[in-house]
Design an enzyme around this catalytic site. Structure first.
Site, short mmCIF file in Angstrom:
data_model
loop_
_atom_site.label_atom_id
_atom_site.label_comp_id
_atom_site.label_asym_id
_atom_site.label_seq_id
_atom_site.Cartn_x
_atom_site.Cartn_y
_atom_site.Cartn_z
N LEU A 1 0.86 -1.19 0.00
CA LEU A 1 0.00 0.00 0.00
C LEU A 1 0.89 1.24 0.00
O LEU A 1 1.85 1.34 0.78
CB LEU A 1 -0.91 -0.02 1.23
CG LEU A 1 -1.91 -1.18 1.22
CD1 LEU A 1 -2.50 -1.42 2.59
CD2 LEU A 1 -3.02 -0.92 0.19
N HIS B 1 3.37 -9.87 9.92
CA HIS B 1 4.48 -10.21 9.02
C HIS B 1 5.17 -11.45 9.59
O HIS B 1 5.46 -11.50 10.79
CB HIS B 1 5.46 -9.04 8.93
CG HIS B 1 6.61 -9.32 8.00
ND1 HIS B 1 6.47 -9.30 6.64
CD2 HIS B 1 7.90 -9.67 8.27
CE1 HIS B 1 7.64 -9.60 6.08
NE2 HIS B 1 8.52 -9.83 7.04
C1 GRF Z 1 0.74 -15.35 6.86
O1 GRF Z 1 1.88 -16.12 7.06
C2 GRF Z 1 1.02 -13.90 7.10
O2 GRF Z 1 1.97 -13.69 8.10
C3 GRF Z 1 1.59 -13.48 5.77
O3 GRF Z 1 0.86 -14.18 4.81
C4 GRF Z 1 0.32 -15.37 5.40
C5 GRF Z 1 -1.15 -15.29 5.21
O4 GRF Z 1 -1.82 -16.43 5.65
N1 GRF Z 1 1.53 -12.03 5.65
P1 GRF Z 1 -3.41 -16.43 5.79
O5 GRF Z 1 -3.99 -15.92 4.47
O6 GRF Z 1 -3.78 -15.54 6.93
O7 GRF Z 1 -3.77 -17.84 6.04
#
Ligand code: GRF
Length: 229
Positions: free
Chosen positions: A106, A122
């Site tokens: 973003l 993250h």
């Molecule tokens: C997670 O590991 C999150 O930390 C990262 O992307 C993944 C998303 O997983 N940003 P979900 O779509 O919440 O299952």
């Protein structure tokens, strides 16, 4: 004659969360579940995806959550997509925008517009390993601890005041996939807990830009038990 009117104490309105996803949405599910299971003073005003095929949308629809799609491919530029998303979100008037596996960067105009109201998860212990392929980055660096970070979003990618972290030890035979699989439940716990803190209006920033959670002594979320090799 002067009349004194005693008004009943006002309960603040429920905190409105808008969740942005791009994929399976397991963090979104953890957020929705904690709101329901703890009867938090909060509501999900919308789940919004930049991908019409995000599988998390099916779950959100099944749960009766309001779903919207803003397909990034239909926009000429990143700025045009951000502007359309901003307009859509403004109309929903959320208190917080929770990024839950939202795979678009973003831009600064968007982030500044919602300053202090965008939260991200993250999959690394920030400030280490921003960007993609965080589990491979951690293994390549030879770190012995890895984890996830829930943080306020600033215009700098994968940066910003840290609200919570989850940690796990890196084991000798770990691969990016095993690390990701062991980290995911920790992500869910950390994001669910942060959701509860936000719903209870406990989260503030101090003068140094560090996060305070009123009434809580925060500790990192860890695996329940450290597995042996
Ligand atoms: C997670 O590991 C999150 O930390 C990262 O992307 C993944 C998303 O997983 N940003 P979900 O779509 O919440 O299952």
């Amino acid at each position: 004659m002067l009349e004194i009117v005693i008004l009943p104490a006002q309960t603040p309105p429920p905190v409105r969360f808008l969740i942005l996803i791009s994929g399976r949405g397991s963090n979104m599910q953890a957020i929705a579940r904690v709101i329901r299971s703890r009867s938090l003073p909060a509501e999900i005003c919308a789940v919004v995806s930049n991908r019409p095929d995000a599988s998390g949308l099916d779950w959100a629809r099944e749960q009766g959550l309001p779903v919207q799609v803003v397909p990034h491919r239909e926009f000429q530029s990143r700025e045009a997509f951000d502007a359309a998303l901003m307009q859509r979100i403004d109309a929903l008037n959320p208190d917080y925008i929770l990024l839950a596996g939202f795979m678009r960067v973003l831009g600064p105009a968007f982030v500044e517009h919602f300053d202090g109201r965008i939260i991200n998860i993250h999959p690394s212990l920030l400030p280490a390993f921003p960007g993609l392929h965080t589990h491979a980055q951690a293994l390549a660096a030879g770190v012995q601890w890895h984890g996830c970070t829930v943080h306020f979003v600033t215009p700098v990618l994968d940066h910003g005041p840290i609200i919570a972290q989850g940690v796990l030890p890196v084991l000798a035979h770990d691969t990016p996939d095993t690390l990701a699989a062991r980290l995911l439940p920790i992500e869910h716990r950390a994001y669910a807990e942060v959701t509860a803190w936000l719903a209870e209006r406990r989260v503030t920033l101090d003068g140094q830009g560090r996060v305070q959670v009123q009434g809580l002594d925060r500790r990192a979320f860890a695996e329940q038990a450290i597995p042996s090799e």
